[in-house]
Design a protein around this motif. Sequence first.
Motif, short mmCIF file in Angstrom:
data_model
loop_
_atom_site.label_atom_id
_atom_site.label_comp_id
_atom_site.label_asym_id
_atom_site.label_seq_id
_atom_site.Cartn_x
_atom_site.Cartn_y
_atom_site.Cartn_z
N LEU A 66 0.83 -1.21 0.00
CA LEU A 66 0.00 0.00 0.00
C LEU A 66 0.86 1.25 0.00
O LEU A 66 0.54 2.25 -0.67
N GLU A 67 1.96 1.20 0.73
CA GLU A 67 2.87 2.35 0.79
C GLU A 67 3.51 2.60 -0.57
O GLU A 67 3.63 3.74 -1.02
N LEU A 84 0.41 -6.06 -6.41
CA LEU A 84 1.77 -5.90 -5.88
C LEU A 84 2.08 -7.00 -4.88
O LEU A 84 3.19 -7.55 -4.88
N LEU A 85 1.11 -7.34 -4.06
CA LEU A 85 1.30 -8.38 -3.06
C LEU A 85 1.49 -9.74 -3.72
O LEU A 85 2.36 -10.53 -3.34
N ASP A 86 0.68 -10.02 -4.73
CA ASP A 86 0.80 -11.28 -5.46
C ASP A 86 2.17 -11.41 -6.11
O ASP A 86 2.77 -12.50 -6.14
N ALA A 90 4.97 -14.31 -5.43
CA ALA A 90 5.30 -15.16 -6.58
C ALA A 90 6.76 -15.03 -7.00
O ALA A 90 7.33 -15.97 -7.56
N GLU A 91 7.37 -13.87 -6.73
CA GLU A 91 8.68 -13.59 -7.33
C GLU A 91 9.84 -13.44 -6.35
O GLU A 91 10.98 -13.72 -6.71
#
Length: 227
Positions: A66-67, A84-86, A90-91
């Motif tokens: 979120l930031e 962004l979280l996914d 994943a990476e």
Amino acid sequence: MPMKTEAVIFDLDNTLINRKLAFRAYSEHFIDRFASVRDARQKEEFVEFMRVSDRDSYRDKREMALECLAAFPLKNPETTAEELLDHWFAEFYNYTVLMDGTLDVLERLKRKNIKLGLITNGSPHAQHAKIDKAQIREYFDVVIVSGEAGFHKPDKRLFELALSRLEAKPENSWYVGDHPRNDVFGATSAGLKAVWLRGFMDWHRDLDEPEHRIDSLDEIIALIDKA
């Protein structure tokens, strides 16, 4: 007469793997993927923003996403925090890099017939992915991830659980980690001989000075040989 070392237990991040280097490499990829960057200087500013936001891995990743979402000019303004979280989950593990000397130290300890353990704070998915990416799981007799155990370092129950599974006595066991409180204080409170790996975190002033400190992993061998 000195007691024979039965077990050596390690922390993972910034002990066996260099999370600091991995996080920087991932941050550069993340920015290239999602942010609209003006020049190399601005990219470096964004990398530093992510480093601070991460708080040495102790920041909730949703909060960090979120930031970043609020701070970065995005290539796609419709990008969500979930994306962004996914991407993180994943990476990030793909950027795992071993600390200098990790494999050599683990192999030398194995040749001494010393049992090896690993205790790491974090989510099962993330930590197991990093362990497997680094290809070090085969060295360990016990691997404990806080997200599976239900409590996290510095809770001495994690260290006691590892010792129980290793069938080792705390006074005959070593623990190596970079975090003054989670690693050194936690292991000491469980009766192990704790070793602080310097170079990643400043010592916490409210804690007693560590008895054992090293600047590189291979120094643990000499400590054990002298014990």
